[in-house]
Motif scaffolding. Structure first.
Motif, PDB file in Angstrom:
ATOM      1  N   GLY A   1      29.931  34.368  24.132  1.00 16.84           N
ATOM      2  CA  GLY A   1      29.698  33.969  25.793  1.00 16.84           C
ATOM      3  C   GLY A   1      28.855  32.908  26.263  1.00 16.84           C
ATOM      4  N   GLY A   2      29.180  32.107  26.874  1.00 14.51           N
ATOM      5  CA  GLY A   2      28.077  31.587  27.258  1.00 14.51           C
ATOM      6  C   GLY A   2      28.828  29.524  26.730  1.00 14.51           C
ATOM      7  N   ILE A   3      29.565  29.824  25.514  1.00 13.13           N
ATOM      8  CA  ILE A   3      29.821  28.240  24.493  1.00 13.13           C
ATOM      9  C   ILE A   3      30.884  27.552  25.799  1.00 13.13           C
ATOM     10  N   VAL A   4      31.510  28.837  26.760  1.00 12.28           N
ATOM     11  CA  VAL A   4      32.042  28.726  27.408  1.00 12.28           C
ATOM     12  C   VAL A   4      32.255  28.721  28.835  1.00 12.28           C
ATOM     13  N   ASP A   5      32.307  27.740  29.243  1.00 10.57           N
ATOM     14  CA  ASP A   5      32.059  27.673  31.585  1.00 10.57           C
ATOM     15  C   ASP A   5      33.248  28.732  31.607  1.00 10.57           C
ATOM     16  N   ASP A   6      33.212  29.533  31.921  1.00 11.99           N
ATOM     17  CA  ASP A   6      34.200  30.598  32.037  1.00 11.99           C
ATOM     18  C   ASP A   6      35.195  29.949  33.627  1.00 11.99           C
ATOM     19  N   ALA A   7      34.329  30.107  34.272  1.00 14.37           N
ATOM     20  CA  ALA A   7      34.379  29.310  35.781  1.00 14.37           C
ATOM     21  C   ALA A   7      35.624  28.246  36.168  1.00 14.37           C
ATOM     22  N   ALA A   8      35.790  27.717  34.587  1.00 14.84           N
ATOM     23  CA  ALA A   8      36.069  26.504  34.441  1.00 14.84           C
ATOM     24  C   ALA A   8      36.851  26.581  33.944  1.00 14.84           C
ATOM     25  N   LEU A   9      37.262  27.821  33.194  1.00 15.91           N
ATOM     26  CA  LEU A   9      38.609  27.945  31.963  1.00 15.91           C
ATOM     27  C   LEU A   9      39.246  29.327  33.035  1.00 15.91           C
ATOM     28  N   ALA A  10      38.808  29.555  33.906  1.00 14.48           N
ATOM     29  CA  ALA A  10      39.853  30.216  34.523  1.00 14.48           C
ATOM     30  C   ALA A  10      40.411  29.425  35.903  1.00 14.48           C
ATOM     31  N   VAL A  11      39.817  27.896  36.110  1.00 15.29           N
ATOM     32  CA  VAL A  11      40.747  27.089  36.856  1.00 15.29           C
ATOM     33  C   VAL A  11      41.433  26.472  36.066  1.00 15.29           C
ATOM     34  N   ALA A  12      41.020  25.892  34.683  1.00 16.58           N
ATOM     35  CA  ALA A  12      42.397  25.418  33.623  1.00 16.58           C
ATOM     36  C   ALA A  12      43.365  26.132  33.373  1.00 16.58           C
ATOM     37  N   LEU A  13      43.338  27.605  33.275  1.00 16.59           N
ATOM     38  CA  LEU A  13      44.531  28.727  32.681  1.00 16.59           C
ATOM     39  C   LEU A  13      45.569  28.978  34.169  1.00 16.59           C
ATOM     40  N   ARG A  14      44.920  28.589  35.085  1.00 11.41           N
ATOM     41  CA  ARG A  14      45.361  29.067  36.730  1.00 11.41           C
ATOM     42  C   ARG A  14      46.258  28.446  36.890  1.00 11.41           C
ATOM     43  N   ASP A  15      45.817  27.014  36.910  1.00 10.18           N
ATOM     44  CA  ASP A  15      46.500  25.706  37.026  1.00 10.18           C
ATOM     45  C   ASP A  15      47.249  24.778  36.107  1.00 10.18           C
ATOM     46  N   LYS A  16      47.195  25.057  34.474  1.00 10.65           N
ATOM     47  CA  LYS A  16      48.093  25.548  33.950  1.00 10.65           C
ATOM     48  C   LYS A  16      47.762  24.467  32.637  1.00 10.65           C
ATOM     49  N   ARG A  17      46.658  23.669  32.846  1.00  9.11           N
ATOM     50  CA  ARG A  17      45.484  22.797  32.621  1.00  9.11           C
ATOM     51  C   ARG A  17      46.436  22.706  31.101  1.00  9.11           C
ATOM     52  N   ILE A  18      45.709  23.694  30.450  1.00  2.00           N
ATOM     53  CA  ILE A  18      45.917  24.237  28.823  1.00  2.00           C
ATOM     54  C   ILE A  18      47.012  26.467  29.136  1.00  2.00           C
ATOM     55  N   ALA A  19      47.914  26.052  27.836  1.00  2.00           N
ATOM     56  CA  ALA A  19      48.632  26.561  27.391  1.00  2.00           C
ATOM     57  C   ALA A  19      48.049  28.471  27.895  1.00  2.00           C
ATOM     58  N   GLY A  20      47.063  28.572  26.887  1.00  2.00           N
ATOM     59  CA  GLY A  20      46.626  29.559  27.024  1.00  2.00           C
ATOM     60  C   GLY A  20      44.539  29.972  26.739  1.00  2.00           C
ATOM     61  N   ALA A  21      44.583  30.540  26.703  1.00  2.00           N
ATOM     62  CA  ALA A  21      43.275  30.984  26.397  1.00  2.00           C
ATOM     63  C   ALA A  21      43.118  32.579  25.120  1.00  2.00           C
ATOM     64  N   GLY A  22      42.557  33.168  24.004  1.00  2.00           N
ATOM     65  CA  GLY A  22      42.215  34.450  23.757  1.00  2.00           C
ATOM     66  C   GLY A  22      40.293  34.456  23.594  1.00  2.00           C
ATOM     67  N   LEU A  23      39.924  35.110  24.578  1.00  2.00           N
ATOM     68  CA  LEU A  23      38.585  35.633  24.937  1.00  2.00           C
ATOM     69  C   LEU A  23      37.819  36.948  24.004  1.00  2.00           C
ATOM     70  N   ASP A  24      36.980  36.785  23.336  1.00  2.00           N
ATOM     71  CA  ASP A  24      35.925  37.376  22.565  1.00  2.00           C
ATOM     72  C   ASP A  24      35.039  38.663  23.143  1.00  2.00           C
ATOM     73  N   VAL A  25      34.233  37.104  23.335  1.00  2.00           N
ATOM     74  CA  VAL A  25      33.368  36.765  24.237  1.00  2.00           C
ATOM     75  C   VAL A  25      33.049  36.525  25.762  1.00  2.00           C
ATOM     76  N   PHE A  26      31.812  37.222  26.676  1.00  2.00           N
ATOM     77  CA  PHE A  26      32.160  36.289  28.268  1.00  2.00           C
ATOM     78  C   PHE A  26      30.454  36.259  28.048  1.00  2.00           C
ATOM     79  N   GLU A  27      30.678  35.271  29.803  1.00  4.25           N
ATOM     80  CA  GLU A  27      29.461  34.526  30.206  1.00  4.25           C
ATOM     81  C   GLU A  27      28.728  36.164  30.556  1.00  4.25           C
ATOM     82  N   GLY A  28      27.190  36.755  30.228  1.00  2.00           N
ATOM     83  CA  GLY A  28      27.523  37.803  31.593  1.00  2.00           C
ATOM     84  C   GLY A  28      28.013  39.095  30.459  1.00  2.00           C
ATOM     85  N   GLU A  29      28.324  39.179  29.539  1.00  2.00           N
ATOM     86  CA  GLU A  29      29.072  40.873  29.508  1.00  2.00           C
ATOM     87  C   GLU A  29      28.369  41.188  29.321  1.00  2.00           C
TER      88      GLU A  29
END
Ligand code: 8YV
Length: 326
Positions: free
Chosen positions: A241-269
């Motif tokens: 967690g923390g390697i990815v900005d999870d808030a920014a990723l959620a926006v990119a996924l919602r807006d279909k900026r990218i097709a999808g993501a697979g996450l096993d680790v999270f910021e603040g998990e």
């Protein structure tokens, strides 16, 4: 001669505790209670060693309260929970658990890549919800895996395992980015080509993150990097967690900026950004990349053998700051 005392901070395989009890007085936590930093420091009083999980922070403040502590053995390859310079300054040896989890974790990275590209969990939720009434030509059509371009950021042992799976098993073109370029022989074994980070993000069909967490790798992927990726691309994070900005990723996924993501680790998990829970095009797993019985047992045994190796024989197996032994 009195035996050293050690603390095992989390529940662990009973036979690993038996192994430790042959050498040490062991305080265990088989109830798996959550301890505050203060309780951890109190329980470490009089202990020469700690068997830690990757979620136990070993900080300068804690070390200052535990003058008798000689070693912390992490049951994890990642050790961003350790302040290694503070441990070295306090004369406390740090050990991690490398190698034994490499192939299992690479398997899981690939599992997450496949599940994300082929929309496995999203389509299962649809089926379970009773929404599957007819076949349709475009139902849950995903992204190609075989023959596509795999981009790996962080080409250590696990990254190399993922590269081999992609190149040899799925005929993928493998590109990678790393702090330093691999030697020719290793690049050849992985069939991998070194590229800059920006080129990787622009070119890859599937981006997999396997970099260790540090201040420098914090938000390796944020809004700017997501904007470089193809709208058809997927992103997998099995690093930290923390390697990815999870808030920014959620926006990119919602807006279909990218097709999808697979996450096993999270910021603040174990907390997960609430917006990630509402977007359908993400596969979410609770930090289980190394979780097979055989591998978790091997990781626990390695942590135990580091404690025995150092406190009993003066020879730890996988030290991170061997200079404290000088
Ligand atoms: C652990 C991990 O399960 O080894 C690592 O670095 O991330 C996982 O395999 C986790 O850190 C719990 O200690």
């Amino acid at each position: 001669m009195t035996r050293p005392s050690i603390l095992v901070t989390r529940a662990v395989f009973p036979d690993v505790l038996d192994h430790l009890r042959q050498h040490f007085e062991v305080e265990a936590n088989q109830a798996d209670d959550a301890w505050s930093a203060d309780e951890l420091a109190q329980r470490l009083q009089g202990k020469a060693g700690a068997f830690t999980s990757g979620a136990d922070p070993i900080t300068a403040a804690l070390l200052a309260r535990c003058p008798g502590l000689k070693i912390c053995a992490n049951m994890a390859v990642g050790y961003n929970n350790f302040d290694v310079p503070a441990m070295t300054a306090a004369g406390v040896l740090a050990t991690n658990a490398p190698d034994v989890l490499t192939e299992t974790t690479a398997d899981f990275g690939f599992a997450l890549l496949m599940a994300t590209a082929r929309r496995v969990t999203e389509s299962e939720h649809y089926l379970r919800a009773g929404k599957w009434t007819r076949w349709a030509y475009d139902m849950f059509s995903g992204c190609e895996v075989h023959g596509s371009t795999l981009g790996i950021i962080g080409m250590g042992r696990i990254g190399q395992g993922i590269a081999k799976r992609g190149a040899l098993g799925f005929g993928m073109k493998v590109i990678y980015h790393n702090r330093s370029r691999l030697d020719d022989a290793t690049e050849g074994q992985c069939r991998a080509t070194y590229v800059g980070k920006e080129a990787l993000l622009r070119t890859a069909d599937h981006v997999v993150l396997v970099v260790p967490y540090s201040k420098e790798s914090h938000h390796t992927i944020g809004a700017a990097e997501l904007a470089l990726m193809k709208p058809t691309a997927t992103l997998v994070n099995i690093a930290r967690g923390g390697i990815v900005d999870d808030a920014a990723l959620a926006v990119a996924l919602r807006d279909k900026r990218i097709a999808g993501a697979g996450l096993d680790v999270f910021e603040g998990e174990p907390k997960v950004h609430p917006d990630l829970l509402t977007v359908p095009n993400v596969v979410l797993t609770p930090h289980i990349a190394s979780a097979t019985v055989g591998t978790r047992r091997a990781m626990a045994m390695l942590a135990a053998d580091n404690l025995i190796g150092y406190l009993v024989h003066g020879k730890p197996l996988t030290p991170l700051n061997p200079e404290v032994m000088a």
